[in-house]
Design an enzyme around this catalytic site. Structure first.
Site, PDB file in Angstrom:
ATOM      1  N   TYR A 152       0.839  -1.207   0.000  1.00  0.00           N
ATOM      2  CA  TYR A 152       0.000   0.000   0.000  1.00  0.00           C
ATOM      3  C   TYR A 152       0.873   1.256   0.000  1.00  0.00           C
ATOM      4  O   TYR A 152       0.658   2.184  -0.776  1.00  0.00           O
ATOM      5  CB  TYR A 152      -0.911  -0.043   1.230  1.00  0.00           C
ATOM      6  CG  TYR A 152      -1.999   1.002   1.268  1.00  0.00           C
ATOM      7  CD1 TYR A 152      -3.207   0.795   0.620  1.00  0.00           C
ATOM      8  CD2 TYR A 152      -1.828   2.202   1.965  1.00  0.00           C
ATOM      9  CE1 TYR A 152      -4.224   1.753   0.666  1.00  0.00           C
ATOM     10  CE2 TYR A 152      -2.823   3.158   2.015  1.00  0.00           C
ATOM     11  CZ  TYR A 152      -4.023   2.922   1.364  1.00  0.00           C
ATOM     12  OH  TYR A 152      -5.025   3.871   1.413  1.00  0.00           O
ATOM     13  N   LYS A 156       1.118   3.943  -2.957  1.00  0.00           N
ATOM     14  CA  LYS A 156       0.702   5.334  -2.720  1.00  0.00           C
ATOM     15  C   LYS A 156       1.861   6.309  -2.937  1.00  0.00           C
ATOM     16  O   LYS A 156       1.655   7.401  -3.469  1.00  0.00           O
ATOM     17  CB  LYS A 156       0.106   5.484  -1.313  1.00  0.00           C
ATOM     18  CG  LYS A 156      -1.208   4.714  -1.106  1.00  0.00           C
ATOM     19  CD  LYS A 156      -2.298   5.154  -2.085  1.00  0.00           C
ATOM     20  CE  LYS A 156      -3.642   4.487  -1.806  1.00  0.00           C
ATOM     21  NZ  LYS A 156      -4.690   4.866  -2.771  1.00  0.00           N
TER      22      LYS A 156
HETATM   23  P1  NAD Z   1     -13.788   1.482   0.014  1.00  0.00           P
HETATM   24  O1  NAD Z   1     -13.448   0.063   0.253  1.00  0.00           O
HETATM   25  O2  NAD Z   1     -14.973   2.089   0.678  1.00  0.00           O
HETATM   26  O3  NAD Z   1     -13.956   1.757  -1.564  1.00  0.00           O
HETATM   27  C1  NAD Z   1     -13.080   1.213  -2.506  1.00  0.00           C
HETATM   28  C2  NAD Z   1     -13.742   1.271  -3.858  1.00  0.00           C
HETATM   29  O4  NAD Z   1     -12.838   0.680  -4.811  1.00  0.00           O
HETATM   30  C3  NAD Z   1     -15.042   0.445  -3.925  1.00  0.00           C
HETATM   31  O5  NAD Z   1     -15.959   1.087  -4.783  1.00  0.00           O
HETATM   32  C4  NAD Z   1     -14.568  -0.874  -4.518  1.00  0.00           C
HETATM   33  O6  NAD Z   1     -15.602  -1.611  -5.172  1.00  0.00           O
HETATM   34  C5  NAD Z   1     -13.539  -0.353  -5.507  1.00  0.00           C
HETATM   35  N1  NAD Z   1     -12.606  -1.386  -5.939  1.00  0.00           N
HETATM   36  C6  NAD Z   1     -11.819  -2.193  -5.191  1.00  0.00           C
HETATM   37  N2  NAD Z   1     -11.143  -3.042  -5.987  1.00  0.00           N
HETATM   38  C7  NAD Z   1     -11.502  -2.743  -7.261  1.00  0.00           C
HETATM   39  C8  NAD Z   1     -11.145  -3.263  -8.531  1.00  0.00           C
HETATM   40  N3  NAD Z   1     -10.291  -4.279  -8.669  1.00  0.00           N
HETATM   41  N4  NAD Z   1     -11.722  -2.720  -9.629  1.00  0.00           N
HETATM   42  C9  NAD Z   1     -12.625  -1.725  -9.520  1.00  0.00           C
HETATM   43  N5  NAD Z   1     -12.980  -1.180  -8.347  1.00  0.00           N
HETATM   44  C10 NAD Z   1     -12.446  -1.701  -7.240  1.00  0.00           C
HETATM   45  O7  NAD Z   1     -12.455   2.279   0.357  1.00  0.00           O
HETATM   46  P2  NAD Z   1     -12.138   3.838   0.528  1.00  0.00           P
HETATM   47  O8  NAD Z   1     -11.616   3.998   1.896  1.00  0.00           O
HETATM   48  O9  NAD Z   1     -13.256   4.693   0.051  1.00  0.00           O
HETATM   49  O10 NAD Z   1     -10.893   3.960  -0.446  1.00  0.00           O
HETATM   50  C11 NAD Z   1     -10.898   4.707  -1.647  1.00  0.00           C
HETATM   51  C12 NAD Z   1      -9.486   5.184  -1.937  1.00  0.00           C
HETATM   52  O11 NAD Z   1      -9.070   6.074  -0.909  1.00  0.00           O
HETATM   53  C13 NAD Z   1      -8.442   4.064  -1.998  1.00  0.00           C
HETATM   54  O12 NAD Z   1      -7.529   4.325  -3.029  1.00  0.00           O
HETATM   55  C14 NAD Z   1      -7.775   4.177  -0.637  1.00  0.00           C
HETATM   56  O13 NAD Z   1      -6.456   3.686  -0.662  1.00  0.00           O
HETATM   57  C15 NAD Z   1      -7.804   5.677  -0.434  1.00  0.00           C
HETATM   58  N6  NAD Z   1      -7.635   6.099   0.952  1.00  0.00           N
HETATM   59  C16 NAD Z   1      -8.506   5.687   1.931  1.00  0.00           C
HETATM   60  C17 NAD Z   1      -8.306   6.117   3.236  1.00  0.00           C
HETATM   61  C18 NAD Z   1      -9.219   5.723   4.351  1.00  0.00           C
HETATM   62  O14 NAD Z   1      -8.875   6.005   5.510  1.00  0.00           O
HETATM   63  N7  NAD Z   1     -10.353   5.121   4.102  1.00  0.00           N
HETATM   64  C19 NAD Z   1      -7.238   6.960   3.529  1.00  0.00           C
HETATM   65  C20 NAD Z   1      -6.381   7.358   2.524  1.00  0.00           C
HETATM   66  C21 NAD Z   1      -6.592   6.915   1.235  1.00  0.00           C
END
Ligand code: NAD
Length: 257
Positions: A152, A156
């Protein structure tokens, strides 16, 4: 209605941050190409409630041929993509020596390589229009590391690098590229980590949530998908025309330490 008549493609917009950003862009008038797994009818209704068109494509972001099909689908439905939000992502937590190699490959493919593919396919239309926005959802983990998140953190940091190169190659055009680096956001991706912590330490979910925030995020508050939607929208306004190649933290002070 700053984005009326424009089209935004948000990968992983069936849940969490992606859905928050797609909703904010729809509220500003953009038509939306949605993507992601799980139920998409409920999220689609949340988006079309703002009076815009939404179309869904279920491409698996780990598969370049499916990404190409999604970009073609967007062009057929709307002419092209004006705002590209690379958001789809997954997580796996384990020390390097026991990190499953197939989880490494999947995280690099979904969290990093997919953004290369969508970006290379989106740029020609944006160049032709001399306007475009590429917004990569990185993370505080694009700027600093945590143990047990090798794939990860590598992905990132990689997407922050890709953002900078994209911005430089487009610097004399009306197309900008920037990254957003959220701290903790309470989505299914993080809830899983909280639940695992509660189970392994034999503590309540409330206590595990407190500990998770206390460890990294000085504000002791989650960033919300709505706040990240607002930041993505800012990148689409004329005020951000010359903001290029930035990795913009929205992390409650995490990376200020
Ligand atoms: P989440 O699990 O709620 O959403 C992830 C989304 O990605 C979902 O719609 C899922 O269906 C989709 N997805 C996963 N694998 C996939 C694939 N192979 N093909 C197509 N779609 C796919 O997670 P989130 O927390 O909303 O994360 C969204 C982004 O934000 C990610 O890149 C994550 O790394 C980043 N992020 C999240 C956080 C946090 O604290 N939640 C912090 C920093 C960054």
């Amino acid at each position: 209605m700053a984005l009326k008549g424009k089209t935004a493609l948000v990968t992983g917009s069936t849940s969490g941050i992606g859905l928050g950003i797609a909703t904010a862009l729809a509220r500003a008038g953009a038509n939306i190409v949605m993507n992601g797994f799980g139920d998409h009818e409920g999220p689609k209704a949340q988006i079309t409630a703002h009076g815009v068109r939404a179309e869904y494509h279920g491409a698996d972001m780990s598969k370049p041929a499916e990404i190409e099909a999604m970009m073609k689908f967007a062009a057929e439905k709307f002419g092209g993509v004006d705002v590209l939000v690379n958001n789809a992502g997954i997580q796996h937590v384990a020390p390097i020596e026991s990190f499953p190699p197939e989880r490494w490959d999947a995280i690099i493919a979904i969290n990093l390589s997919s953004a290369f593919h969508t970006t290379r396919l989106a740029i020609p239309y944006m160049r032709e229009k001399n306007w475009g926005r590429i917004i990569n959802i990185a993370s505080a983990h694009g700027l600093v590391a945590s143990k047990e998140k090798s794939a990860y953190v590598a992905a990132k940091h990689g997407i922050v690098g890709l953002t900078k190169v994209t911005a430089l190659e487009l610097a004399t055009t009306g197309v900008t590229a920037n990254a957003i680096c959220p701290g903790w956001v309470l989505t299914p991706l993080v809830q899983k980590q909280i639940d695992a912590r509660a189970a392994s330490e034999n503590i309540s979910v409330e206590q595990a949530t407190k500990e998770l925030l206390g460890e990294k995020e000085p504000s002791l508050q989650f960033t919300t998908p709505e706040q990240l939607g607002g930041l993505a929208l800012f990148f689409c306004t004329p005020a951000a025309d010359n903001v290029r190649g930035q990795a913009w933290a929205h992390d409650g002070g995490w990376t200020a330490q």
